[in-house]
Design an enzyme around this catalytic site. Structure first.
Site, PDB file in Angstrom:
ATOM      1  N   GLU A  35       0.910  -0.859  -0.263  1.00 49.41           N
ATOM      2  CA  GLU A  35       0.108  -0.374   0.011  1.00 49.41           C
ATOM      3  C   GLU A  35       0.891   1.944   0.292  1.00 49.41           C
ATOM      4  O   GLU A  35       0.650   2.652  -0.152  1.00 49.41           O
ATOM      5  CB  GLU A  35      -1.184  -0.172   1.402  1.00 49.41           C
ATOM      6  CG  GLU A  35      -2.071   0.818   1.068  1.00 49.41           C
ATOM      7  CD  GLU A  35      -2.746   1.171  -0.037  1.00 49.41           C
ATOM      8  OE1 GLU A  35      -3.338   0.273  -0.850  1.00 49.41           O
ATOM      9  OE2 GLU A  35      -3.228   2.635  -0.373  1.00 49.41           O
ATOM     10  N   HIS A  37       3.051   1.378  -1.756  1.00 43.24           N
ATOM     11  CA  HIS A  37       3.656   1.938  -3.361  1.00 43.24           C
ATOM     12  C   HIS A  37       2.511   2.406  -3.741  1.00 43.24           C
ATOM     13  O   HIS A  37       2.746   3.452  -4.855  1.00 43.24           O
ATOM     14  CB  HIS A  37       4.823   0.891  -4.158  1.00 43.24           C
ATOM     15  CG  HIS A  37       5.584   0.493  -3.368  1.00 43.24           C
ATOM     16  ND1 HIS A  37       5.866  -1.153  -2.745  1.00 43.24           N
ATOM     17  CD2 HIS A  37       6.631   0.264  -3.165  1.00 43.24           C
ATOM     18  CE1 HIS A  37       6.424  -1.387  -2.233  1.00 43.24           C
ATOM     19  NE2 HIS A  37       7.706  -0.064  -3.068  1.00 43.24           N
ATOM     20  N   GLN A  61      22.802  -2.222  -4.614  1.00 37.74           N
ATOM     21  CA  GLN A  61      22.388  -1.605  -3.344  1.00 37.74           C
ATOM     22  C   GLN A  61      22.659  -2.470  -1.943  1.00 37.74           C
ATOM     23  O   GLN A  61      22.490  -2.079  -0.580  1.00 37.74           O
ATOM     24  CB  GLN A  61      21.534  -0.691  -3.104  1.00 37.74           C
ATOM     25  CG  GLN A  61      19.960  -1.743  -3.626  1.00 37.74           C
ATOM     26  CD  GLN A  61      18.766  -0.613  -3.496  1.00 37.74           C
ATOM     27  OE1 GLN A  61      18.533  -0.358  -4.660  1.00 37.74           O
ATOM     28  NE2 GLN A  61      17.932   0.118  -2.384  1.00 37.74           N
ATOM     29  N   GLN A 154      17.841   7.604   2.232  1.00 35.20           N
ATOM     30  CA  GLN A 154      17.250   7.690   0.934  1.00 35.20           C
ATOM     31  C   GLN A 154      17.264   8.856   0.050  1.00 35.20           C
ATOM     32  O   GLN A 154      17.479   9.786  -0.843  1.00 35.20           O
ATOM     33  CB  GLN A 154      16.621   6.268   0.508  1.00 35.20           C
ATOM     34  CG  GLN A 154      16.566   6.417  -0.870  1.00 35.20           C
ATOM     35  CD  GLN A 154      15.279   5.216  -1.396  1.00 35.20           C
ATOM     36  OE1 GLN A 154      16.237   3.941  -1.800  1.00 35.20           O
ATOM     37  NE2 GLN A 154      14.583   4.945  -1.617  1.00 35.20           N
ATOM     38  N   SER A 187       8.072  -4.109   2.111  1.00 35.79           N
ATOM     39  CA  SER A 187       8.380  -5.175   1.305  1.00 35.79           C
ATOM     40  C   SER A 187       8.953  -6.494   2.631  1.00 35.79           C
ATOM     41  O   SER A 187       8.344  -7.369   2.255  1.00 35.79           O
ATOM     42  CB  SER A 187       9.656  -4.868  -0.048  1.00 35.79           C
ATOM     43  OG  SER A 187       8.477  -4.175  -0.463  1.00 35.79           O
ATOM     44  N   ARG A 188       9.671  -6.206   2.803  1.00 34.39           N
ATOM     45  CA  ARG A 188      10.659  -6.698   4.452  1.00 34.39           C
ATOM     46  C   ARG A 188       9.842  -6.937   4.835  1.00 34.39           C
ATOM     47  O   ARG A 188      10.123  -7.887   5.545  1.00 34.39           O
ATOM     48  CB  ARG A 188      11.936  -5.805   5.035  1.00 34.39           C
ATOM     49  CG  ARG A 188      12.575  -5.835   3.700  1.00 34.39           C
ATOM     50  CD  ARG A 188      14.217  -5.392   4.403  1.00 34.39           C
ATOM     51  NE  ARG A 188      15.491  -5.460   3.496  1.00 34.39           N
ATOM     52  CZ  ARG A 188      15.860  -4.329   2.948  1.00 34.39           C
ATOM     53  NH1 ARG A 188      14.732  -2.726   2.741  1.00 34.39           N
ATOM     54  NH2 ARG A 188      16.684  -4.215   1.642  1.00 34.39           N
TER      55      ARG A 188
HETATM   56  O1  PAF Z   1      14.010   2.421  -2.204  1.00 40.15           O
HETATM   57  C1  PAF Z   1      13.645   1.476  -3.195  1.00 40.15           C
HETATM   58  O2  PAF Z   1      12.712   0.570  -2.994  1.00 40.15           O
HETATM   59  C2  PAF Z   1      14.843   2.085  -3.920  1.00 40.15           C
HETATM   60  O3  PAF Z   1      15.616   2.066  -2.760  1.00 40.15           O
HETATM   61  C3  PAF Z   1      14.673   2.140  -5.523  1.00 40.15           C
HETATM   62  C4  PAF Z   1      14.687   3.501  -5.108  1.00 40.15           C
HETATM   63  C5  PAF Z   1      13.518   1.640  -5.829  1.00 40.15           C
HETATM   64  C6  PAF Z   1      16.028   1.833  -5.595  1.00 40.15           C
HETATM   65  O4  PAF Z   1      16.498   0.778  -5.572  1.00 40.15           O
END
Ligand code: PAF
Length: 296
Positions: A35, A37, A61, A154, A187-188
């Protein structure tokens, strides 16, 4: 939903839209959509004529191979969630498309905002994020890009990327979406056992305890962080990695906490690592605190 796999095709679409006067919103993701996203997609749709969602689990990453291997992936389920939202394009590149030179390719080295906290605990993480976001921006050519505030550091790394490398993109940070008990959507979370999921409320509990202490007049940043850490540690099986109060833009540590500072934390639940944050002095966590006191 139209699925595009190459950068050339995505650029052609985006260029055509922009040439026709349409704005392009972009939501970069690593899939395992939830949700949080969806709220980014809806935000993008409100202000842009066209919306691109990317799904790419970016290996550079992940500082931990196991974390990369275990990261949840279900492209069909992601598409099923996106279909009703009617996004214009899902960009789903493979590894070679994103990293044509493999390990020998050029990388973006982020500046000081990427150094503390997540940067310290996940060496190379933000270099991977900055590199892939730069490539994704060059692929999607968006007017605006949407990122969740749960990953607060981020967001600042991406803002620095846009500022320092001159991407003509407006970065929009969107509020964290929470489960009914306050757990920030991630997601985790999918990887938590039922028992771990119950204990994951520790994160929002820690944030709320520090907020309550701030409201009661405590200003010493170390004391507030310690109170949050103690509250989290009271949940067996939840290990605090860091708790800190930082300036919201630079992520430099605060000595005296002030309204608008950011309380940030990371914990480990078994092999699942979760992060969360709250704006000091904002009242948005109070209802979760009330809920937890009621249950205690
Ligand atoms: O936040 C995320 O899902 C990732 O760090 C991103 C911004 C898609 C980069 O891979």
């Amino acid at each position: 939903v139209k699925v595009v796999e190459t950068i050339a095709e995505l650029q052609a679409l985006s260029r055509a839209w922009r040439a026709g006067g349409e704005t392009v919103g972009f939501v970069p993701t690593m899939g395992a959509l939830h949700e949080g996203h969806m709220s980014l997609v809806r935000a993008a749709q409100q202000r842009n004529a066209r919306v691109i969602v990317s799904i790419f689990v970016n290996p550079t990453q992940f500082n931990d191979r196991g974390d990369f291997r275990n990261y949840p992936r279900d492209f069909d389920a992601d598409l099923a969630l996106l279909r009703p939202l009617d996004v214009d394009v899902v960009f789903h590149p493979n590894l070679d498309e994103m990293y044509p030179a493999g390990d020998a390719g050029m990388r973006v080295r982020p500046g000081p905002v990427a150094e503390p906290l997540e940067g310290e605990h996940r060496p190379g993480h933000f270099e991977g994020v900055a590199t892939v976001v730069a490539r994704l921006f060059n692929a999607a050519l968006p007017d605006r890009a949407y990122f969740g505030q749960k990953d607060a550091q981020q967001v600042q790394v991406v803002r620095a990327l846009v500022r320092d490398l001159g991407f003509p993109v407006e970065v929009v940070a969107w509020p964290t979406v929470r489960e009914a008990d306050g757990l920030a959507m991630s997601s985790r979370n999918q990887r938590l056992t039922i028992e771990q999921r119950q204990k994951a409320v520790a994160l929002v509990h820690g944030l709320a305890v520090a907020q309550a202490a701030f409201s009661a007049g405590e200003r010493d940043a170390m004391t507030l962080a310690r109170q949050a850490a103690v509250a989290i540690d009271s949940f067996p099986g939840v290990a605090v990695e860091y708790v800190a109060i930082v300036q919201p833009d630079s992520f430099a540590g605060s000595t005296n906490a002030a309204v608008g500072d950011l309380l940030v934390l990371a914990v480990q639940l078994g092999d699942v690592r979760l992060i969360d944050n709250a704006v000091i002095g904002a009242g948005d966590l109070i209802r979760y605190r009330a809920l937890q006191l009621q249950e205690a």
